[in-house]
Design an enzyme around this catalytic site. Structure first.
Site, PDB file in Angstrom:
ATOM      1  CB  SER A 187     -36.498 -54.628 -29.056  1.00  0.00           C
ATOM      2  OG  SER A 187     -36.001 -54.356 -30.346  1.00  0.00           O
ATOM      3  CE  LYS A 233     -39.038 -55.367 -32.514  1.00  0.00           C
ATOM      4  NZ  LYS A 233     -38.172 -54.195 -32.486  1.00  0.00           N
TER       5      LYS A 233
END
Length: 107
Positions: free
Chosen positions: A29, A66
């Site tokens: 990701s 993230k």
């Protein structure tokens, strides 16, 4: 954790606090900047600002890696890989575990 819990110690070039730790990236990701298997250095004592890469927990679930985005009163966790959606975490139980301060690249 205590120093005895460490699998290994890594040299870093960033100034870090005493609670700093390393994590191995899992998944894709955060590609193309961070690849699965790479190691990131996380400092829990460094303030996370918008644009910072962070390790976070949402609703006490598994940790995620993230980019933190704050926009007005809204908070988002953004993966760098466009195949994954931006996560709106506004109003959710978000805990920033630490800010990523360095990536270790080995050859």
């Amino acid at each position: 954790f205590s120093p005895e819990d460490a699998e290994e110690f890594l040299p870093v070039t960033s100034t870090v606090g005493p609670r700093t730790f390393a994590l191995r990236v899992v998944g894709n990701s955060m590609e193309p900047e961070f690849w699965a298997g790479e190691i990131v250095i996380v400092d829990p004592d460094r303030e996370a600002e918008t644009g910072s890469f962070v390790v976070a927990k949402i609703n006490h679930d598994e940790a995620t890696f993230k980019q933190l985005i704050k926009d007005g009163g809204s908070v988002f966790l953004r993966p760098l890989n466009g195949a994954y959606p931006v996560m709106d975490v506004t109003g959710r139980d978000l805990r920033i575990v630490g800010r990523v301060v360095e990536k270790v690249k080995r050859y």
